[in-house]
Write an enzyme that holds these catalytic residues in place. Structure first.
Site, PDB file in Angstrom:
ATOM      1  N   HIS A 101      45.774  36.999  36.938  1.00 22.91           N
ATOM      2  CA  HIS A 101      45.826  35.531  36.975  1.00 22.91           C
ATOM      3  C   HIS A 101      45.952  34.930  35.565  1.00 22.91           C
ATOM      4  O   HIS A 101      45.724  35.610  34.560  1.00 22.91           O
ATOM      5  CB  HIS A 101      44.570  34.977  37.653  1.00 22.91           C
ATOM      6  N   GLY A 102      46.258  33.640  35.505  1.00 17.72           N
ATOM      7  CA  GLY A 102      46.340  32.912  34.235  1.00 17.72           C
ATOM      8  C   GLY A 102      44.955  32.618  33.660  1.00 17.72           C
ATOM      9  O   GLY A 102      43.927  32.788  34.322  1.00 17.72           O
ATOM     10  N   GLU A 162      38.119  40.454  42.263  1.00 15.57           N
ATOM     11  CA  GLU A 162      37.641  41.097  41.037  1.00 15.57           C
ATOM     12  C   GLU A 162      36.364  41.897  41.316  1.00 15.57           C
ATOM     13  O   GLU A 162      35.744  41.789  42.377  1.00 15.57           O
ATOM     14  CB  GLU A 162      37.401  40.004  39.975  1.00 15.57           C
ATOM     15  N   GLY A 218      33.659  37.443  37.907  1.00 19.84           N
ATOM     16  CA  GLY A 218      34.093  38.435  38.876  1.00 19.84           C
ATOM     17  C   GLY A 218      34.322  37.741  40.201  1.00 19.84           C
ATOM     18  O   GLY A 218      35.370  37.189  40.456  1.00 19.84           O
TER      19      GLY A 218
END
Length: 193
Positions: free
Chosen positions: A10-11, A82, A23
């Site tokens: 992701h950005g 995550e 997370g």
């Protein structure tokens, strides 16, 4: 027939900037993160890469990144989330132990490293085994991407020792139920204000 998986981080998020452990907890993309996702999207356009399916972690930061990368329906999948860092979620990254983390976070309600690695690997295997999935985009997270790389390092000659930056793209070939990392795409974000 070989299939292709583009696995992407992701950005940049608010917690990335503030150096907070992130997370299963979430924070929004920054303006820089939005620009990074758009630059990644331009990469795919320049290369004429068209996805037949797209998947994202259920975390907002990954979903938002995917929506800036391409304009297509996608599926949110918990298996792409995550690492669960337990009680360390939202705390300063200064509290992290030195790498490798191994099972450090288990004592604090987090996930075992091997269980986490297997979760991500099994999820991506299930996705790529689907018959009509020839070219797939999956947006996930830094540790998720790294653990998937580790799971398949025995088949791959490509590696990146340093950190996987925001919107880094890992290109995998999938054939005979095996993944092979064939390219790591890092973008030039120097022009982002």
């Amino acid at each position: 027939m070989k299939k292709t998986l583009y696995l992407m981080r992701h950005g940049q998020t608010l917690f990335n900037v503030r150096r907070k452990v992130q997370g299963w907890c979430d924070s929004p993309l920054t303006q820089t993160g939005i620009h990074q996702a758009k630059i990644a999207g331009e990469y795919f356009k320049r290369k004429n890469i068209v996805f037949d399916h797209a998947y994202s972690s259920t975390s907002e930061r990954a979903c938002d990144t995917l929506e800036y990368v391409c304009d297509m329906p996608y599926q949110r999948v918990k298996g792409l989330k995550e690492w669960n860092f337990g009680m360390f979620e939202g705390e300063s990254e200064d509290l992290n132990p030195p790498l490798p983390y191994k099972d450090f976070f288990v004592a604090y309600g987090g996930e075992e490293e091997i269980s986490f690695r297997k979760r991500v690997a099994d999820t991506l295997m299930d996705i790529m085994k689907k018959e009509d999935h020839q070219c797939v985009l999956a947006v996930s997270h830094g540790a998720s991407c790294r653990q998937f790389m580790r799971y398949w390092e025995h088949t791959s000659s490509v590696d990146q020792k340093g950190r996987l930056d925001n919107c880094c793209i890992l290109k995998f070939e999938f054939d005979n139920n095996e993944f092979k990392l064939v390219e790591i795409i890092n973008h030039d974000f120097s022009k982002i204000q």
